[in-house]
Design a protein around this motif. Structure first.
Motif, PDB file in Angstrom:
ATOM      1  N   CYS A  30       0.836  -1.205   0.000  1.00  7.68           N
ATOM      2  CA  CYS A  30       0.000   0.000   0.000  1.00  7.68           C
ATOM      3  C   CYS A  30       0.871   1.255   0.000  1.00  7.68           C
ATOM      4  O   CYS A  30       0.549   2.252  -0.642  1.00  7.68           O
ATOM      5  CB  CYS A  30      -0.960  -0.002   1.189  1.00  7.68           C
ATOM      6  SG  CYS A  30      -2.339  -1.128   0.935  1.00  7.68           S
ATOM      7  N   LYS A  31       2.004   1.192   0.711  1.00  9.93           N
ATOM      8  CA  LYS A  31       2.919   2.341   0.714  1.00  9.93           C
ATOM      9  C   LYS A  31       3.449   2.574  -0.712  1.00  9.93           C
ATOM     10  O   LYS A  31       3.485   3.707  -1.203  1.00  9.93           O
ATOM     11  CB  LYS A  31       4.070   2.078   1.690  1.00  9.93           C
ATOM     12  CG  LYS A  31       4.957   3.271   1.842  1.00  9.93           C
ATOM     13  CD  LYS A  31       5.978   3.104   2.923  1.00  9.93           C
ATOM     14  CE  LYS A  31       6.783   4.398   2.974  1.00  9.93           C
ATOM     15  NZ  LYS A  31       7.930   4.317   3.818  1.00  9.93           N
ATOM     16  N   ASN A  32       3.819   1.487  -1.378  1.00  6.79           N
ATOM     17  CA  ASN A  32       4.339   1.621  -2.744  1.00  6.79           C
ATOM     18  C   ASN A  32       3.273   2.112  -3.724  1.00  6.79           C
ATOM     19  O   ASN A  32       3.572   2.878  -4.635  1.00  6.79           O
ATOM     20  CB  ASN A  32       4.915   0.290  -3.239  1.00  6.79           C
ATOM     21  CG  ASN A  32       6.242  -0.002  -2.563  1.00  6.79           C
ATOM     22  OD1 ASN A  32       6.866   0.899  -2.005  1.00  6.79           O
ATOM     23  ND2 ASN A  32       6.658  -1.251  -2.585  1.00  6.79           N
ATOM     24  N   ILE A  33       2.023   1.660  -3.522  1.00  6.47           N
ATOM     25  CA  ILE A  33       0.909   2.165  -4.350  1.00  6.47           C
ATOM     26  C   ILE A  33       0.871   3.687  -4.222  1.00  6.47           C
ATOM     27  O   ILE A  33       0.712   4.419  -5.195  1.00  6.47           O
ATOM     28  CB  ILE A  33      -0.442   1.534  -3.899  1.00  6.47           C
ATOM     29  CG1 ILE A  33      -0.506   0.061  -4.305  1.00  6.47           C
ATOM     30  CG2 ILE A  33      -1.634   2.311  -4.461  1.00  6.47           C
ATOM     31  CD1 ILE A  33      -1.663  -0.716  -3.671  1.00  6.47           C
ATOM     32  N   SER A  42      -3.699   6.110  -0.423  1.00  4.98           N
ATOM     33  CA  SER A  42      -2.246   6.168  -0.189  1.00  4.98           C
ATOM     34  C   SER A  42      -1.571   7.268  -1.024  1.00  4.98           C
ATOM     35  O   SER A  42      -0.774   8.045  -0.471  1.00  4.98           O
ATOM     36  CB  SER A  42      -1.621   4.795  -0.442  1.00  4.98           C
ATOM     37  OG  SER A  42      -0.276   4.806  -0.067  1.00  4.98           O
ATOM     38  N   PRO A  43      -1.889   7.406  -2.327  1.00  2.00           N
ATOM     39  CA  PRO A  43      -1.285   8.516  -3.078  1.00  2.00           C
ATOM     40  C   PRO A  43      -1.675   9.876  -2.481  1.00  2.00           C
ATOM     41  O   PRO A  43      -0.874  10.821  -2.490  1.00  2.00           O
ATOM     42  CB  PRO A  43      -1.873   8.361  -4.492  1.00  2.00           C
ATOM     43  CG  PRO A  43      -2.304   6.930  -4.586  1.00  2.00           C
ATOM     44  CD  PRO A  43      -2.718   6.544  -3.201  1.00  2.00           C
ATOM     45  N   ILE A  44      -2.890   9.952  -1.926  1.00  2.95           N
ATOM     46  CA  ILE A  44      -3.371  11.216  -1.335  1.00  2.95           C
ATOM     47  C   ILE A  44      -2.565  11.532  -0.072  1.00  2.95           C
ATOM     48  O   ILE A  44      -2.097  12.656   0.128  1.00  2.95           O
ATOM     49  CB  ILE A  44      -4.889  11.109  -1.025  1.00  2.95           C
ATOM     50  CG1 ILE A  44      -5.682  10.853  -2.316  1.00  2.95           C
ATOM     51  CG2 ILE A  44      -5.385  12.356  -0.287  1.00  2.95           C
ATOM     52  CD1 ILE A  44      -7.151  10.509  -2.114  1.00  2.95           C
ATOM     53  N   TYR A  45      -2.367  10.513   0.791  1.00  5.95           N
ATOM     54  CA  TYR A  45      -1.561  10.735   2.004  1.00  5.95           C
ATOM     55  C   TYR A  45      -0.132  11.141   1.640  1.00  5.95           C
ATOM     56  O   TYR A  45       0.449  12.028   2.265  1.00  5.95           O
ATOM     57  CB  TYR A  45      -1.542   9.470   2.875  1.00  5.95           C
ATOM     58  CG  TYR A  45      -2.860   9.197   3.584  1.00  5.95           C
ATOM     59  CD1 TYR A  45      -3.497  10.201   4.304  1.00  5.95           C
ATOM     60  CD2 TYR A  45      -3.459   7.947   3.537  1.00  5.95           C
ATOM     61  CE1 TYR A  45      -4.699   9.964   4.952  1.00  5.95           C
ATOM     62  CE2 TYR A  45      -4.665   7.696   4.181  1.00  5.95           C
ATOM     63  CZ  TYR A  45      -5.282   8.708   4.881  1.00  5.95           C
ATOM     64  OH  TYR A  45      -6.469   8.471   5.526  1.00  5.95           O
ATOM     65  N   HIS A  46       0.427  10.465   0.635  1.00  6.78           N
ATOM     66  CA  HIS A  46       1.803  10.805   0.244  1.00  6.78           C
ATOM     67  C   HIS A  46       1.877  12.233  -0.317  1.00  6.78           C
ATOM     68  O   HIS A  46       2.832  12.964  -0.022  1.00  6.78           O
ATOM     69  CB  HIS A  46       2.339   9.788  -0.775  1.00  6.78           C
ATOM     70  CG  HIS A  46       2.813   8.525  -0.122  1.00  6.78           C
ATOM     71  ND1 HIS A  46       1.984   7.459   0.126  1.00  6.78           N
ATOM     72  CD2 HIS A  46       4.020   8.186   0.382  1.00  6.78           C
ATOM     73  CE1 HIS A  46       2.665   6.500   0.735  1.00  6.78           C
ATOM     74  NE2 HIS A  46       3.903   6.916   0.900  1.00  6.78           N
ATOM     75  N   ALA A  47       0.869  12.620  -1.114  1.00  2.00           N
ATOM     76  CA  ALA A  47       0.863  13.976  -1.685  1.00  2.00           C
ATOM     77  C   ALA A  47       0.773  14.997  -0.547  1.00  2.00           C
ATOM     78  O   ALA A  47       1.518  15.983  -0.516  1.00  2.00           O
ATOM     79  CB  ALA A  47      -0.311  14.134  -2.651  1.00  2.00           C
ATOM     80  N   HIS A  48      -0.122  14.741   0.401  1.00  2.00           N
ATOM     81  CA  HIS A  48      -0.303  15.657   1.537  1.00  2.00           C
ATOM     82  C   HIS A  48       1.007  15.787   2.325  1.00  2.00           C
ATOM     83  O   HIS A  48       1.418  16.889   2.686  1.00  2.00           O
ATOM     84  CB  HIS A  48      -1.426  15.114   2.423  1.00  2.00           C
ATOM     85  CG  HIS A  48      -1.679  15.928   3.649  1.00  2.00           C
ATOM     86  ND1 HIS A  48      -2.264  17.166   3.618  1.00  2.00           N
ATOM     87  CD2 HIS A  48      -1.403  15.662   4.960  1.00  2.00           C
ATOM     88  CE1 HIS A  48      -2.357  17.639   4.853  1.00  2.00           C
ATOM     89  NE2 HIS A  48      -1.840  16.751   5.674  1.00  2.00           N
ATOM     90  N   GLN A  49       1.654  14.651   2.554  1.00  2.00           N
ATOM     91  CA  GLN A  49       2.915  14.684   3.321  1.00  2.00           C
ATOM     92  C   GLN A  49       4.013  15.448   2.585  1.00  2.00           C
ATOM     93  O   GLN A  49       4.929  15.966   3.184  1.00  2.00           O
ATOM     94  CB  GLN A  49       3.378  13.258   3.649  1.00  2.00           C
ATOM     95  CG  GLN A  49       2.510  12.616   4.733  1.00  2.00           C
ATOM     96  CD  GLN A  49       2.870  11.177   5.075  1.00  2.00           C
ATOM     97  OE1 GLN A  49       3.845  10.634   4.570  1.00  2.00           O
ATOM     98  NE2 GLN A  49       2.076  10.550   5.921  1.00  2.00           N
ATOM     99  N   LYS A  50       3.877  15.490   1.240  1.00  2.00           N
ATOM    100  CA  LYS A  50       4.876  16.232   0.449  1.00  2.00           C
ATOM    101  C   LYS A  50       4.531  17.709   0.321  1.00  2.00           C
ATOM    102  O   LYS A  50       5.209  18.461  -0.359  1.00  2.00           O
ATOM    103  CB  LYS A  50       4.951  15.620  -0.958  1.00  2.00           C
ATOM    104  CG  LYS A  50       6.169  14.739  -1.145  1.00  2.00           C
ATOM    105  CD  LYS A  50       6.461  14.460  -2.584  1.00  2.00           C
ATOM    106  CE  LYS A  50       7.794  15.042  -3.008  1.00  2.00           C
ATOM    107  NZ  LYS A  50       8.138  14.671  -4.394  1.00  2.00           N
TER     108      LYS A  50
END
Ligand code: MRU
Length: 356
Positions: free
Chosen positions: A132-135, A175-183
């Protein structure tokens, strides 16, 4: 991901018990529940205390660990496995996890079986978390691209809950949304309410808000007009079973969103770990579509002014209802599949290119 600032996973093993977050009580009450027997695990899946394809797969794996603790006998294990697989028919992850446990345990000595079963259930959860992290990292590129071109907030529509609560952590669609937010990329999520059980309103909105991500709950029928008005930059949904031809079976209503996205040139992505791919069937009509109790339609549950959870009937007792829980979005409506190994076309060629 976090609840009230504290990090959680959706399932874990402690003192010979399986611990879950009871999702039927969210967002009003946060209750951690113990599963003591395989029957408890089956019941948790059926009643949707745990739900979402990857999480019910992990619950099946831990349910089989509980079955060994209860009764270390092969016929009991097999019967438990069959009951777990039948507990919710559409998501392929139940069968995938039960088969994986069975394969790992075949021919193992009685004295080693519990340790090996527990290790395998743990590796199923750890693998899902990693996938899921990689997704997320793969899907992040799509959001970054839109943000770069738009130079403004990226508006993403999602359906049901394909968030961390549906997996072990991170989620698939989220997961892409969380990663975008964290960036530091500005994102806003249109959350489909997702009748009848309201996984969007109760779970997706809740988990996004707990992570500080801007989101707005909309009725399931609102996506069309928002897309016509240019207020949706992309859709990302999860899936309960993806066929090798790229057809995607997901929560009822996903198909209508994909049709609307196509008509409005809005990219429609599906995020999935490979455990959700069904390589065995070629025709979506062979997917067993779960039909749930009509009470999920005729009644709604919420919280009253005394903070008590209440259930009320919303239409006449005599009215008939049909509660199909999933539908199939044909591959031709899917812009791409976001997987742990990368993004591919929704087709046999695309999937086989990533998963040999
Ligand atoms: O009936 P549910 O709540 O289990 O349905 C869940 C979904 O449809 C999700 O979108 C799907 O399982 C993908 S979860 C990562």
């Amino acid at each position: 991901m976090k609840i009230d600032g504290k990090s959680y996973k959706t399932i874990w093993f402690e003192n010979n018990l399986v611990k879950i977050i009871d999702q039927t009580k969210l967002p009003h009450q946060f209750i951690i529940k113990d599963l003591k027997t395989v029957k408890d695990a089956i019941n948790a899946i059926k009643t949707m205390e745990v739900r979402g394809a990857p999480l019910i797969g992990a619950t099946a794996a831990y349910g089989l660990v509980l079955s060994i603790i209860e009764n270390n006998d092969l016929s009991f294990f097999k019967k438990s496995s069959e009951e777990l697989i039948a507990s919710r028919p559409t998501a392929i992850n139940l069968k995938w996890a039960a088969d994986r446990m069975m394969k790992k345990l075949s021919g193992v000595n009685d004295k080693d079986i519990l340790k090996i079963a527990l290790d395998e259930a743990k590796s199923i959860t750890e693998e899902d978390e990693k996938f899921c992290k990689n997704i997320g990292l793969n899907g992040l590129k799509i959001i970054e691209d839109i943000a770069y071109k738009k130079k403004d907030t990226v508006n993403i529509l999602t359906h049901c809950n394909a968030g961390w609560l549906a997996t072990i952590d991170w989620g698939t669609a989220t997961s892409p949304i969380y990663h975008a937010h964290q960036k530091g990329i500005k994102v806003h999520v249109w959350v489909d309410e997702t009748r009848p059980r309201n996984q969007g309103a109760n779970l997706t909105s809740y988990e996004l808000s707990e992570e500080g991500i801007s989101n707005t709950v909309i009725t399931d029928n609102a996506g069309g007009i928002l897309m016509q008005r240019g207020q949706v930059d992309m859709c990302i949904v999860g899936t309960d079973r993806t066929l090798s031809n790229g057809d995607v079976c997901n929560k009822i209503g996903t198909y209508l969103k994909a049709l609307s996205a196509k008509d409005n040139n809005v990219p429609f992505y599906v995020a999935l770990p490979s455990s959700t791919i069904d390589w065995s069937i070629k025709d979506h009509r062979q997917i067993p579509i779960e039909e749930r109790n009509s009470e999920e339609l005729s009644h709604v549950e919420g919280i009253d002014e005394n903070n008590e959870i209440k259930k009320v009937r919303i239409y006449p007792q005599k009215s008939k209802s049909l509660n199909l829980a999933f539908d199939v979005t044909p591959a031709k409506l899917v812009t791409g599949l976001i997987t742990e190994k990368g993004i591919c076309e929704a087709s046999e060629k695309g999937l086989k290119g990533l998963f040999k």
